[in-house]
Design a protein around this motif. Structure first.
Motif, PDB file in Angstrom:
ATOM      1  N   ILE A  15      18.704   5.724  17.704  1.00 42.50           N
ATOM      2  CA  ILE A  15      18.165   5.058  16.528  1.00 42.50           C
ATOM      3  C   ILE A  15      19.176   5.230  15.403  1.00 42.50           C
ATOM      4  CG2 ILE A  15      15.742   5.385  17.139  1.00 42.50           C
ATOM      5  CD1 ILE A  15      15.661   7.642  15.047  1.00 42.50           C
ATOM      6  N   PHE A  16      19.006   4.450  14.362  1.00 39.75           N
ATOM      7  CA  PHE A  16      19.879   4.570  13.204  1.00 39.75           C
ATOM      8  C   PHE A  16      19.105   5.157  12.040  1.00 39.75           C
ATOM      9  CE2 PHE A  16      22.029   1.476  15.802  1.00 39.75           C
ATOM     10  CZ  PHE A  16      23.349   1.876  15.682  1.00 39.75           C
ATOM     11  N   TYR A  17      19.738   6.102  11.363  1.00 41.67           N
ATOM     12  CA  TYR A  17      19.150   6.758  10.207  1.00 41.67           C
ATOM     13  C   TYR A  17      20.268   7.003   9.196  1.00 41.67           C
ATOM     14  CZ  TYR A  17      17.112  10.428   7.319  1.00 41.67           C
ATOM     15  OH  TYR A  17      16.673  11.173   6.259  1.00 41.67           O
ATOM     16  N   LYS A  18      20.138   6.406   8.033  1.00 39.71           N
ATOM     17  CA  LYS A  18      21.166   6.524   6.980  1.00 39.71           C
ATOM     18  C   LYS A  18      22.555   6.228   7.524  1.00 39.71           C
ATOM     19  CE  LYS A  18      18.678   9.638   3.980  1.00 39.71           C
ATOM     20  NZ  LYS A  18      18.679  10.836   3.190  1.00 39.71           N
ATOM     21  N   ALA A  51      20.802  10.274  18.644  1.00 39.83           N
ATOM     22  CA  ALA A  51      20.341  10.222  20.029  1.00 39.83           C
ATOM     23  C   ALA A  51      18.881  10.653  20.091  1.00 39.83           C
ATOM     24  CB  ALA A  51      21.195  11.137  20.893  1.00 39.83           C
ATOM     25  N   VAL A  52      18.122   9.953  20.892  1.00 40.54           N
ATOM     26  CA  VAL A  52      16.721  10.300  21.124  1.00 40.54           C
ATOM     27  C   VAL A  52      16.650  10.917  22.511  1.00 40.54           C
ATOM     28  CG1 VAL A  52      14.380   9.414  21.334  1.00 40.54           C
ATOM     29  CG2 VAL A  52      15.937   8.403  19.665  1.00 40.54           C
ATOM     30  N   PRO A  53      16.107  12.131  22.620  1.00 40.71           N
ATOM     31  CA  PRO A  53      16.061  12.780  23.935  1.00 40.71           C
ATOM     32  C   PRO A  53      15.235  11.988  24.945  1.00 40.71           C
ATOM     33  CG  PRO A  53      15.437  14.308  22.168  1.00 40.71           C
ATOM     34  CD  PRO A  53      15.530  12.954  21.562  1.00 40.71           C
ATOM     35  N   LEU A  71       2.631  14.992  23.551  1.00 41.94           N
ATOM     36  CA  LEU A  71       2.718  15.645  22.248  1.00 41.94           C
ATOM     37  C   LEU A  71       2.969  14.596  21.175  1.00 41.94           C
ATOM     38  CD1 LEU A  71       2.942  18.309  20.558  1.00 41.94           C
ATOM     39  CD2 LEU A  71       5.407  18.149  20.967  1.00 41.94           C
ATOM     40  N   ILE A  72       2.255  14.708  20.066  1.00 41.64           N
ATOM     41  CA  ILE A  72       2.420  13.771  18.953  1.00 41.64           C
ATOM     42  C   ILE A  72       3.179  14.472  17.831  1.00 41.64           C
ATOM     43  CG2 ILE A  72       1.235  12.368  17.230  1.00 41.64           C
ATOM     44  CD1 ILE A  72      -1.179  12.405  19.212  1.00 41.64           C
ATOM     45  N   VAL A  73       4.204  13.789  17.337  1.00 44.60           N
ATOM     46  CA  VAL A  73       4.992  14.274  16.208  1.00 44.60           C
ATOM     47  C   VAL A  73       4.994  13.176  15.155  1.00 44.60           C
ATOM     48  CG1 VAL A  73       7.294  14.997  15.452  1.00 44.60           C
ATOM     49  CG2 VAL A  73       6.433  15.731  17.688  1.00 44.60           C
ATOM     50  N   PHE A  74       4.710  13.548  13.921  1.00 43.14           N
ATOM     51  CA  PHE A  74       4.779  12.599  12.803  1.00 43.14           C
ATOM     52  C   PHE A  74       6.103  12.796  12.086  1.00 43.14           C
ATOM     53  CE2 PHE A  74      -0.097  12.382  11.855  1.00 43.14           C
ATOM     54  CZ  PHE A  74      -0.290  11.664  13.019  1.00 43.14           C
ATOM     55  N   SER A  75       6.702  11.697  11.674  1.00 43.82           N
ATOM     56  CA  SER A  75       7.967  11.733  10.945  1.00 43.82           C
ATOM     57  C   SER A  75       7.877  10.832   9.723  1.00 43.82           C
ATOM     58  CB  SER A  75       9.087  11.256  11.869  1.00 43.82           C
ATOM     59  OG  SER A  75      10.286  11.101  11.153  1.00 43.82           O
ATOM     60  N   ASP A  76       8.750  11.097   8.762  1.00 41.87           N
ATOM     61  CA  ASP A  76       8.824  10.305   7.537  1.00 41.87           C
ATOM     62  C   ASP A  76       7.488  10.364   6.775  1.00 41.87           C
ATOM     63  OD1 ASP A  76      11.562   8.600   7.801  1.00 41.87           O
ATOM     64  OD2 ASP A  76      10.631   8.892   9.759  1.00 41.87           O
ATOM     65  N   VAL A  77       6.871  11.530   6.793  1.00 43.71           N
ATOM     66  CA  VAL A  77       5.589  11.738   6.128  1.00 43.71           C
ATOM     67  C   VAL A  77       5.865  12.327   4.754  1.00 43.71           C
ATOM     68  CG1 VAL A  77       3.395  12.987   6.214  1.00 43.71           C
ATOM     69  CG2 VAL A  77       4.409  12.104   8.323  1.00 43.71           C
ATOM     70  N   ASN A  78       5.485  11.573   3.700  1.00 41.17           N
ATOM     71  CA  ASN A  78       5.692  12.090   2.347  1.00 41.17           C
ATOM     72  C   ASN A  78       4.611  13.129   2.021  1.00 41.17           C
ATOM     73  OD1 ASN A  78       3.336  10.801   1.234  1.00 41.17           O
ATOM     74  ND2 ASN A  78       4.482   8.894   1.106  1.00 41.17           N
TER      75      ASN A  78
END
Length: 146
Positions: free
Chosen positions: A21-24, A29-31, A96-103
């Protein structure tokens, strides 16, 4: 199999191809065993629910699902209800659930509504890069405990 793949690509425009994925402006790499669904683009939580239903038909589902709340600043009660159903469905599949970009406001809202407790505070991140690092550590530790 091709129909399921087509459904995945239609329901999840954030579907990861070649596990990057692209970030900034950086390529991350995504496992293997990790899937990412980005709610910051036009897809809704309803699309995420449909995507989770499609995952049920996959022979080898992801071990971890990262849900990105990229540019999402609030969540409605109906979206929370759907999110609770998603958490339950993925839990039944032991994903498993992971949340990202959570303000901070969203994280507080997740605490108030019990969502944070359901997925675990340790699985909520502000940056995708931290969420990806966490998934690598989880996968590494699960490899040795299996």
């Amino acid at each position: 199999m091709l129909l399921i793949r087509r459904d995945i690509l239609q329901l999840n425009p954030g579907f990861i191809k070649r596990h990057k994925i692209f970030y900034k402006d950086k390529e991350l790499a995504v496992p293997d065993g990790v899937d990412i669904f980005d709610l910051g683009k036009p897809p809704s939580i309803g699309n995420l629910y449909s995507y989770v239903e499609v995952i049920r038909n996959i022979a080898i589902p992801p071990r971890i699902m990262i849900i990105r709340f990229n540019n999402k600043f609030r969540i409605t009660q109906s979206e929370l209800d759907i999110l609770n159903k998603i958490i339950k469905r993925l839990g039944l599949q032991k994903i498993l659930i992971v949340f990202s970009d959570v303000n901070v406001n969203m994280q507080n809202h997740f605490r108030q509504t019990g969502i944070a407790e359901k997925i675990g505070e340790e699985n909520i991140f502000y940056f995708i890069i931290d969420a990806l690092e966490h998934t690598k550590n989880v996968l590494r530790s699960n490899m040795f405990s299996s």
